[in-house]
Design an enzyme around this catalytic site. Structure first.
Site, PDB file in Angstrom:
ATOM      1  N   LYS A  34       0.875  -1.183   0.000  1.00 54.32           N
ATOM      2  CA  LYS A  34       0.000   0.000   0.000  1.00 54.32           C
ATOM      3  C   LYS A  34       0.906   1.224   0.000  1.00 54.32           C
ATOM      4  O   LYS A  34       1.394   1.651   1.037  1.00 54.32           O
ATOM      5  CB  LYS A  34      -0.897  -0.025   1.239  1.00 54.32           C
ATOM      6  CG  LYS A  34      -2.208   0.716   1.113  1.00 54.32           C
ATOM      7  CD  LYS A  34      -2.119   2.180   0.732  1.00 54.32           C
ATOM      8  CE  LYS A  34      -1.819   3.111   1.888  1.00 54.32           C
ATOM      9  NZ  LYS A  34      -1.628   4.523   1.442  1.00 54.32           N
ATOM     10  N   GLY A  58       6.779   5.705   8.017  1.00 53.66           N
ATOM     11  CA  GLY A  58       5.946   6.900   7.941  1.00 53.66           C
ATOM     12  C   GLY A  58       6.077   7.692   9.222  1.00 53.66           C
ATOM     13  O   GLY A  58       7.104   7.609   9.908  1.00 53.66           O
ATOM     14  N   SER A  59       5.042   8.435   9.543  1.00 57.29           N
ATOM     15  CA  SER A  59       5.133   9.332  10.699  1.00 57.29           C
ATOM     16  C   SER A  59       4.953   8.563  12.013  1.00 57.29           C
ATOM     17  O   SER A  59       4.357   7.483  12.044  1.00 57.29           O
ATOM     18  CB  SER A  59       4.060  10.411  10.589  1.00 57.29           C
ATOM     19  OG  SER A  59       2.792   9.806  10.666  1.00 57.29           O
ATOM     20  N   GLY A 113       2.494   5.425  13.026  1.00 57.18           N
ATOM     21  CA  GLY A 113       3.103   4.229  13.616  1.00 57.18           C
ATOM     22  C   GLY A 113       2.416   3.843  14.913  1.00 57.18           C
ATOM     23  O   GLY A 113       2.127   2.664  15.164  1.00 57.18           O
ATOM     24  N   GLU A 120       9.413   2.297  11.071  1.00 49.44           N
ATOM     25  CA  GLU A 120      10.493   3.251  10.799  1.00 49.44           C
ATOM     26  C   GLU A 120       9.830   4.616  10.754  1.00 49.44           C
ATOM     27  O   GLU A 120       9.118   4.923   9.793  1.00 49.44           O
ATOM     28  CB  GLU A 120      11.158   2.949   9.452  1.00 49.44           C
ATOM     29  CG  GLU A 120      11.831   1.605   9.372  1.00 49.44           C
ATOM     30  CD  GLU A 120      13.045   1.504  10.272  1.00 49.44           C
ATOM     31  OE1 GLU A 120      13.592   2.545  10.684  1.00 49.44           O
ATOM     32  OE2 GLU A 120      13.436   0.378  10.588  1.00 49.44           O
ATOM     33  N   CYS A 158      13.558  11.615   6.422  1.00 53.59           N
ATOM     34  CA  CYS A 158      13.479  11.241   7.839  1.00 53.59           C
ATOM     35  C   CYS A 158      14.803  11.545   8.523  1.00 53.59           C
ATOM     36  O   CYS A 158      14.851  11.734   9.728  1.00 53.59           O
ATOM     37  CB  CYS A 158      13.117   9.777   7.972  1.00 53.59           C
ATOM     38  SG  CYS A 158      14.157   8.727   6.969  1.00 53.59           S
ATOM     39  N   GLU A 197       9.245  17.271  14.643  1.00 53.29           N
ATOM     40  CA  GLU A 197       9.628  17.060  13.243  1.00 53.29           C
ATOM     41  C   GLU A 197       8.778  17.983  12.359  1.00 53.29           C
ATOM     42  O   GLU A 197       7.558  17.875  12.330  1.00 53.29           O
ATOM     43  CB  GLU A 197       9.393  15.597  12.847  1.00 53.29           C
ATOM     44  CG  GLU A 197       9.915  15.300  11.457  1.00 53.29           C
ATOM     45  CD  GLU A 197       9.649  13.864  11.001  1.00 53.29           C
ATOM     46  OE1 GLU A 197       8.495  13.408  11.101  1.00 53.29           O
ATOM     47  OE2 GLU A 197      10.597  13.220  10.530  1.00 53.29           O
TER      48      GLU A 197
END
Ligand code: NAD
Length: 497
Positions: A177, A230-231, A235, A252, A286, A387
């Protein structure tokens, strides 16, 4: 290269098929607004079909000898090499990163797919001495089953390859996805894997948004592993949503990466490293250097030189050779990045470069933000802790080396860190004490190579790693095997005198 605008489909059981809802979404260039393609908004029914196809293909794929699986991956890597330039051009159009970086993204996928093709002849376990006579002890990796690969938009081919290639070489099947901002490049990777000879159903792909299609894939009861990049917010959400299933979830996530500059650093090199790490990929990595911690003695000089370099960067469409910084991915990202202008001011920081949505000739159709440098930032300020995921960096003054390390470690994330120093002892202390998954000496925070593990400590993940041989742990279960050829019942520790 012209990209024909057309409608694309999901990949299920080896067939390209429409989504069952008939609804679609578009992918557009963040630099110009140009329409690049239309993709299905998939439904839970589509996800059910994709997972069922992956499950059906699992047994025969897992029984194919791993070296044969490796040959298919090797062919895919060869096709990636042949198409590198076309893919890079298409990536710059869809994701926005400048062409040189897009080529690097494709190269990373090439490296990863070759690397994992080679793993088909390794997938190494252990053979160890048994403690009883006439007994054999070893460990082997087992495939797990159906892997959900859920990926972000900032590395549209590299990150999917980090997940799909090791998942496949280990004998798993995949439901992929991709991010809805970069479906076209994801589709290209799937096309290439199909062309290389993957059997039907081994790789399936469903397009659509995260909260519906992503959630349906992650929480599907017949998905064994979720490999997510992703963020941190997403997560956490996936972790909560899959907790009752005790599903293996590898995460991650975000970063608040730091470059430390000591008084004895080679400042020319350090400034180059900061500019590249903070503003490369428009800060949307990232591993982007969103904090710079500078020892007192060189602080003023670093701030001044960094601000000057940031102001001089050329923004624009990444397809043009002169452009150094491309657009940010979409308008929501642009507005989020700009919202930190007020946050920085409220934090009491000093804006020394940028801070505005960029406008002007050549930027009209896209989402551009001025490379931004904040100075005199408090280590606990929001712009030093959160972030931002854009071309924004926060410079923080440190009293001395120990203070710099303390500030560097003083965030919730732990992905990448870097230090510029000519002092070998301090370099080694930093290597030991910086609590991040990746650490650079006399280089910026970006530039990881695929043969070493990639990932971070603390809120950057949950202890797993992509890339390197370590990533195989995400996609396999260990089985310890004991073969007793003594012909007697031996009872291990119990028979020990
Ligand atoms: P995101 O979390 O918004 O989306 C990532 C993927 O998850 C997309 O495919 C999205 O559709 C899907 N998704 C969203 N909500 C979901 C849900 N509830 N359930 C299942 N799937 C869902 O992240 P993004 O904006 O695409 O990417 C940027 C983030 O990714 C940044 O935080 C960045 O630091 C991080 N990132 C981390 C690494 C790493 O290796 N640590 C690498 C690249 C990017």
């Amino acid at each position: 290269m012209a990209v024909a605008t057309r409608t694309f489909q999901n990949l299920i059981g080896g067939q390209w098929v429409d989504g069952s809802s008939g609804e679609t979404f578009d992918t557009v260039s963040p630099a110009t607004g140009e329409l690049l393609g239309t993709f299905p908004k998939s439904t839970r029914d589509d996800v059910d079909r994709a997972v069922a196809a992956a499950r059906e293909a699992f047994r025969s794929w897992s029984l194919m000898p791993a070296p044969r699986r490796g040959e298919i991956l090797f062919r895919a890597a060869e096709i990636l090499v042949e198409r590198k330039e076309d893919l890079a051009q298409e990536m710059t159009r869809e994701m926005g990163k400048v062409l040189a970086e897009a080529r690097g993204d494709v190269q990373e996928a090439i490296d990863m797919v070759y690397f994992m093709a080679g793993e088909g002849r390794r997938l190494v376990g252990e053979t160890v001495p048994a403690e009883m006579p006439d007994k054999f002890a070893m460990s082997v990796r087992m495939p797990v089953g159906v892997i959900a690969c859920i990926t972000p938009w900032n590395f549209p081919i590299a990150i999917p390859s980090w997940k799909i290639a090791p998942a496949l070489i280990a004998g798993n099947t995949v439901v992929f996805k991709p991010a809805s901002d970069t479906p076209l490049l994801a589709l290209r990777l799937a096309e290439i894997l199909q062309e290389a000879g993957l059997p039907d159903g081994v790789l399936n792909m469903v397009f659509g948004g995260g909260s519906d299609v992503g959630d349906a894939v992650a929480t599907h009861p017949d998905v064994d592993v979720v490999s997510f990049t992703g963020s941190s917010w997403t997560g956490r959400e996936i972790t909560k949503r899959t907790a009752d299933q005790l599903k293996k979830v590898t995460l991650e996530l975000g970063g608040k990466n730091v470059i430390v500059v000591l008084n004895d650093a080679n400042l020319d090199l350090a400034i180059d490293g900061i500019v590249w790490s903070a503003f490369g990929t428009t800060g949307q990595r990232c591993t982007a250097a969103s904090r710079v911690v500078v020892e007192e003695g060189v602080y003023d000089e670093v701030v001044e030189r960094l601000a000057e370099r940031a102001r001089g960067l050329t923004l624009g469409n990444g397809l043009e050779d002169s452009v150094e910084v491309g657009p940010v991915i979409n308008d929501a990202a642009l507005q989020k990045i700009h919202s930190y202008r007020e946050v920085g001011e409220a934090d009491g920081a000093r804006l020394v470069a940028g801070g505005n949505i960029a406008t002007g000739a050549g930027l009209e159709g896209g989402h551009f933000y001025e490379p931004t440098v904040w100075a005199d930032v408090d280590p606990n300020a929001r712009i030093a802790q959160e972030e931002i995921f854009g071309p924004v960096t926060a410079v923080i003054k440190a009293r001395d080396f120990d203070h710099a390390i303390e500030i560097a470690n003083g965030v919730d994330f732990g992905l990448s860190s870097a230090i510029f120093t000519e002092n070998v002892n301090r370099a080694f202390v930093a290597m030991r004490d910086l609590y991040t998954g990746i650490c650079y000496i006399n280089a910026g925070t970006i530039g990881a190579e695929i043969q070493l593990p990639f990932g971070g400590t603390r809120d950057t993940g949950n202890g797993h790693r992509d890339a390197g041989v370590a990533c195989l742990d995400n996609f396999t279960e260990w089985k310890s095997v004991y073969v007793d050829y003594s012909g007697t019942l031996q009872r291990a520790q119990i028979d020990h005198d």
